[in-house]
Design an enzyme around this catalytic site. Structure first.
Site, short mmCIF file in Angstrom:
data_model
loop_
_atom_site.label_atom_id
_atom_site.label_comp_id
_atom_site.label_asym_id
_atom_site.label_seq_id
_atom_site.Cartn_x
_atom_site.Cartn_y
_atom_site.Cartn_z
N ASN A 90 -3.35 3.96 1.63
CA ASN A 90 -4.16 3.85 0.54
C ASN A 90 -4.78 2.63 0.28
OD1 ASN A 90 -1.70 2.66 0.14
ND2 ASN A 90 -1.53 3.17 -1.96
N HIS A 114 -12.02 6.21 9.29
CA HIS A 114 -12.82 5.32 10.10
C HIS A 114 -14.39 5.66 9.97
CE1 HIS A 114 -10.09 2.72 12.22
NE2 HIS A 114 -9.35 3.61 12.17
#
Length: 194
Positions: A90, A114
């Site tokens: 998170n 990503h």
């Protein structure tokens, strides 16, 4: 006799006072501390992790939480942090967990991926919200932006890429889809019969 002593008010107060030296009081509540005593066992076993990670609640030996400030949970769901190998990623997104949630070993809750065009950076994060009375099966992954409504069961090994906000269902597969709808009132009927 031992159980009666363990569950007595004086023993409860002693354990609570001891654990308050290491953890915030708001995390020493809920059924695992009041109705059961497992919470105190987790708290005592988790003291080394508390001192090294700064996480203000009992955390299992192999559970990873990236950002203690971007996670919220009901005290009755503190058990989820004892499940081995769970990963609460998170960095850039909140994880919100309801009451009476169960998370099996090796589950990943991922709020940020990503950037596909630049793997050295992350895409903007999206919150993950898990409603009350949910069960996340072993080796499952919940991806950014997933919302699970109350009483959602995620089958083992599922990859949840979209939300199921209506709840009362069993989801599974890769990517996860509804396997079965659950009766909304069946749980209430079951509780009344017990």
């Amino acid at each position: 006799m031992f159980k009666r002593i363990l569950y007595s008010k004086p023993v409860y107060l002693i354990m609570l006072c001891f654990c308050k030296f290491f953890y915030q009081k708001r995390y020493l509540k809920g059924r695992y501390f009041t109705e059961k005593r497992a919470g105190f066992l987790w708290a005592i076993k988790g003291i080394p992790r508390r001192l090294t990670t700064g996480i203000p609640w009992p955390l299992g030996k192999t559970t990873l939480v990236n950002n203690k400030d971007k996670i919220s949970f009901h005290p009755d769901s503190i058990n989820i942090f004892q499940s081995p190998g769970c990963y609460f990623q998170n960095i850039d997104g909140m994880i919100k967990i309801g009451q009476n949630v169960h998370i099996a070993p090796n589950v990943g809750l991922i709020t940020t991926n990503h950037d596909v065009y630049d793997l050295n950076t992350h895409a903007p994060g999206k919150d993950i919200i898990i409603g009350d009375d949910c069960w996340i099966g072993m080796n499952s992954v919940l991806l950014p932006g997933v919302v699970l409504g109350n009483h959602t069961i995620v089958g083992a090994g599922a990859v949840v890429t979209k939300s199921f906000p209506e709840g009362d269902c069993i989801v599974g597969g890769v990517p996860a889809k509804i396997i079965k709808k659950l009766e909304k009132n069946k749980e209430e009927k079951h509780d009344a019969n017990c």
